[in-house]
Write a protein that holds these residues in place. Sequence first.
Motif, mmCIF file in Angstrom:
data_model
loop_
_atom_site.group_PDB
_atom_site.id
_atom_site.type_symbol
_atom_site.label_atom_id
_atom_site.label_comp_id
_atom_site.label_asym_id
_atom_site.label_seq_id
_atom_site.Cartn_x
_atom_site.Cartn_y
_atom_site.Cartn_z
ATOM 1 N N GLU A 66 0.833 -1.206 0.000
ATOM 2 C CA GLU A 66 0.000 0.000 0.000
ATOM 3 C C GLU A 66 0.869 1.258 0.000
ATOM 4 N N LEU A 67 1.982 1.229 0.721
ATOM 5 C CA LEU A 67 2.902 2.364 0.691
ATOM 6 C C LEU A 67 3.387 2.633 -0.731
ATOM 7 N N VAL A 68 3.838 1.589 -1.424
ATOM 8 C CA VAL A 68 4.342 1.758 -2.788
ATOM 9 C C VAL A 68 3.240 2.280 -3.699
ATOM 10 N N ARG A 69 2.033 1.764 -3.543
ATOM 11 C CA ARG A 69 0.913 2.228 -4.370
ATOM 12 C C ARG A 69 0.626 3.706 -4.126
ATOM 13 N N ARG A 70 0.677 4.122 -2.863
ATOM 14 C CA ARG A 70 0.370 5.516 -2.532
ATOM 15 C C ARG A 70 1.449 6.467 -3.056
ATOM 16 N N VAL A 71 2.704 6.023 -3.005
ATOM 17 C CA VAL A 71 3.802 6.893 -3.415
ATOM 18 C C VAL A 71 3.997 6.883 -4.926
ATOM 19 N N ASP A 72 3.911 5.705 -5.529
ATOM 20 C CA ASP A 72 4.299 5.541 -6.927
ATOM 21 C C ASP A 72 3.124 5.309 -7.871
ATOM 22 N N GLY A 73 2.053 4.707 -7.370
ATOM 23 C CA GLY A 73 0.900 4.397 -8.210
ATOM 24 C C GLY A 73 0.875 2.980 -8.729
#
Length: 363
Positions: free
Chosen positions: A156-163
Amino acid sequence: MWEQVAEAFARNFTERGEVGAAFAAYHRGELVVDLWGGTADPGTGRAWDRDTIHLMFSGTKGLTTACVLLLVQGGQLRLDDPLSRYWPEFGAQGKESITIADVLSHQARLPWVDAGYADLLDHDAMAAYLAAQAPAADARAGFVYHPVTWGWLLDELVRRVDGRTVGRFFADEFARPLGLEVWIGLPEDLHRRAATMVAPDGVLVDGPWTELNRPNPLWIPGSEKIWNSAEYRSAGLAAVGGYATARGMARFYASLIGDLDGSRVLTQETVELGRRELRRGLEPNWGSPMRYGAGFELQTGDGRMGDAPDAFGHAGAGGSRHGAWPHREIAFSYLMNEVRVGPDDRPLTLLESLSRGSRATGR
């Protein structure tokens, strides 16, 4: 100098009951060991061949760690940032001070999902449950291994930061540029190459459960039906859903300690940041020593990563090992399809023989 590794690999079949396995190692950026053998699917008798792909369970955590570190390298986040800075909903229930470093080093106090695991393969649902959940009140939970929740938090962190999902991010930034036979979530057209995981009777845990030892949905009797399902293979769980050949995983770790074909993705400084110790101590459920960097397991007195003092990487449930010995310029991966719990000589004998081979090179 590496022939003794092949001999040790063969002895795992003749002396230790290995079903199917592969082992690979890189030295100074070159593939020096590439072994496979046995049975990939005991049900059909399909042999393990050069192209067999294997579920790594928590070996996946090394891949996800690399994705987070690449975002750090690019200045898109910092390890000391609160996770809620990028995922505001996560700050509920007193979690606003939990940092990315806390999550990476298993100190988030969220080792299970209170809402249960009916939506195990639905990332959005599981991430939402964890965002709404309060951290465990028991202080001992501050150093309890987070076997599956670790992945939902960092994906979820990667999705929030990078998409992108962690699986897509890893494919784009690591697997494709480095030529890795490694996937977080196996493409459907490759399922036919996957080994069938084997869980002998009595090997998985069936309680009793305590306040700190809740059931892991992937480590209870009958879980092998989930492991070997098409849905699980495709899901891309960022903690436990990675697939690879041993050759691919050894190449991945080789890329962390030196150039491959004149290039690398993570700089030496970034890898050193990932290897910097964040926590050490006894895991309260297992009673065994653990040391964590920013996602990587670090060397401990039990030598689970071999005898190199600077070893780092990540083991996978059931016996697999993946990692590197930077000073010796060695990277390795061991994969097998029969899971075992407790003392397991299979990976240890391979790493011992690899160590002897590396000493013969003068390192």
